[in-house]
Design a protein around this motif. Structure first.
Motif, PDB file in Angstrom:
ATOM      1  N   ILE A  24       0.836  -1.204   0.000  1.00 30.21           N
ATOM      2  CA  ILE A  24       0.000   0.000   0.000  1.00 30.21           C
ATOM      3  C   ILE A  24       0.870   1.252   0.000  1.00 30.21           C
ATOM      4  O   ILE A  24       0.643   2.179  -0.783  1.00 30.21           O
ATOM      5  N   ILE A  25       1.860   1.300   0.881  1.00 30.76           N
ATOM      6  CA  ILE A  25       2.771   2.449   0.932  1.00 30.76           C
ATOM      7  C   ILE A  25       4.173   1.937   1.266  1.00 30.76           C
ATOM      8  O   ILE A  25       4.464   1.606   2.416  1.00 30.76           O
ATOM      9  N   PRO A  26       5.044   1.832   0.265  1.00 32.61           N
ATOM     10  CA  PRO A  26       6.397   1.280   0.479  1.00 32.61           C
ATOM     11  C   PRO A  26       7.200   2.072   1.508  1.00 32.61           C
ATOM     12  O   PRO A  26       6.959   3.262   1.747  1.00 32.61           O
ATOM     13  N   LYS A  27       8.157   1.384   2.109  1.00 34.95           N
ATOM     14  CA  LYS A  27       8.908   1.919   3.255  1.00 34.95           C
ATOM     15  C   LYS A  27       9.607   3.242   2.990  1.00 34.95           C
ATOM     16  O   LYS A  27       9.789   4.045   3.897  1.00 34.95           O
ATOM     17  N   GLN A  28      10.015   3.519   1.745  1.00 35.14           N
ATOM     18  CA  GLN A  28      10.745   4.756   1.474  1.00 35.14           C
ATOM     19  C   GLN A  28       9.873   6.007   1.667  1.00 35.14           C
ATOM     20  O   GLN A  28      10.380   7.121   1.715  1.00 35.14           O
ATOM     21  N   THR A  40       0.879  10.076  -3.711  1.00 35.38           N
ATOM     22  CA  THR A  40       1.772   9.742  -4.827  1.00 35.38           C
ATOM     23  C   THR A  40       2.507   8.433  -4.585  1.00 35.38           C
ATOM     24  O   THR A  40       2.917   7.760  -5.525  1.00 35.38           O
ATOM     25  N   GLY A  41       2.666   8.060  -3.309  1.00 31.80           N
ATOM     26  CA  GLY A  41       3.355   6.818  -2.990  1.00 31.80           C
ATOM     27  C   GLY A  41       2.439   5.613  -2.873  1.00 31.80           C
ATOM     28  O   GLY A  41       2.917   4.487  -2.697  1.00 31.80           O
ATOM     29  N   LEU A  42       1.122   5.836  -2.960  1.00 32.39           N
ATOM     30  CA  LEU A  42       0.178   4.731  -2.843  1.00 32.39           C
ATOM     31  C   LEU A  42       0.440   3.682  -3.917  1.00 32.39           C
ATOM     32  O   LEU A  42       0.463   4.000  -5.109  1.00 32.39           O
ATOM     33  N   PHE A  43       0.673   2.449  -3.504  1.00 34.05           N
ATOM     34  CA  PHE A  43       0.971   1.326  -4.411  1.00 34.05           C
ATOM     35  C   PHE A  43       2.123   1.661  -5.370  1.00 34.05           C
ATOM     36  O   PHE A  43       2.124   1.233  -6.524  1.00 34.05           O
ATOM     37  N   ALA A  44       3.096   2.433  -4.886  1.00 26.86           N
ATOM     38  CA  ALA A  44       4.162   2.939  -5.761  1.00 26.86           C
ATOM     39  C   ALA A  44       4.904   1.835  -6.509  1.00 26.86           C
ATOM     40  O   ALA A  44       5.245   1.999  -7.686  1.00 26.86           O
ATOM     41  N   ASP A  45       5.165   0.719  -5.835  1.00 27.11           N
ATOM     42  CA  ASP A  45       5.908  -0.358  -6.504  1.00 27.11           C
ATOM     43  C   ASP A  45       5.113  -1.001  -7.626  1.00 27.11           C
ATOM     44  O   ASP A  45       5.691  -1.637  -8.509  1.00 27.11           O
ATOM     45  N   LYS A  46       3.806  -0.840  -7.593  1.00 29.78           N
ATOM     46  CA  LYS A  46       2.938  -1.360  -8.654  1.00 29.78           C
ATOM     47  C   LYS A  46       2.597  -0.289  -9.685  1.00 29.78           C
ATOM     48  O   LYS A  46       2.437  -0.578 -10.860  1.00 29.78           O
TER      49      LYS A  46
END
Length: 200
Positions: A24-28, A40-46
């Motif tokens: 949902i929100i990656p550690k960075q 802007t970081g929501l599901f960022a890795d996806k």
């Protein structure tokens, strides 16, 4: 906290089980304690490729779902670490309601504290909602909290259960601070009496 009564909006289908808080929100993105800017970081890795460009295949990058306010998701949503940034990111993106067959306990509780309504439905009802959500922006869902109903674009209706106290808090926009402030006059009165007794 914003009140939640009746919400009509686009529902994005996320057919993924065991969505954890790191997805949902990656550690960075956890370096801030602000509740804004995390959308802007929501599901960022996806949502993004390594070069920062959007992945057009991810549901929230598709034109029909860019303004989604409801998320229909697979079982065990919000599992993993207990980061409160997860509901913050959902809310900052614009998601006010998440529907699934089950939620991780800490995430579930954090949603209510931040004005997001998590709804638990049966697998059969979730499948109907996935079908509705997959129609895109032309098919919206209505979440009616006072009546505890989810109404689909074709007139179908699903009832849902919710704890009465949590329902009261959402409808009235009361987080933990708001609940405390409701007792402000009683607290002031108690402190006044205490200060008077301290000098006797």
């Amino acid at each position: 906290m914003d009140k939640f009564t009746v919400l009509t909006g686009v529902a994005a289908p996320l057919r993924v089980v065991n969505v954890d808080t790191d997805m949902i929100i990656p550690k960075q993105y956890l370096k801030t304690i602000k509740r804004t800017g995390l959308g802007t970081g929501l599901f960022a890795d996806k949502r993004y490729h390594e070069d920062g460009s959007e992945d057009p295949n991810f549901v929230l990058n598709q034109p029909a779902y860019r303004k989604a306010q409801i998320l229909v998701a697979g079982d065990n949503f919000g599992c993993g670490s207990s980061r409160e940034h997860a509901p913050w990111a959902l809310l900052d993106f614009g998601i006010r309601c998440v529907i699934s067959t089950s939620f991780a306990d800490i995430f579930y509780n954090n949603c209510f504290k931040n004005g997001i309504l998590p709804i638990v439905v049966s697998p059969e009802d979730l499948e109907k909602l996935f079908d509705d959500a997959e129609r895109g922006a032309n098919a919206t869902l209505t979440i009616d909290l006072p009546n505890q109903e989810i109404r689909g674009p074709d007139g179908g209706m699903i009832k849902f259960d919710i704890d009465a106290f949590r329902k009261h808090c959402l409808i009235n926009g009361l987080d933990d601070i708001g609940l405390t402030l409701e007792k402000a006059s009683a607290i002031d009165s108690f402190e006044q009496k205490l200060s008077e007794r301290a000098w006797v």
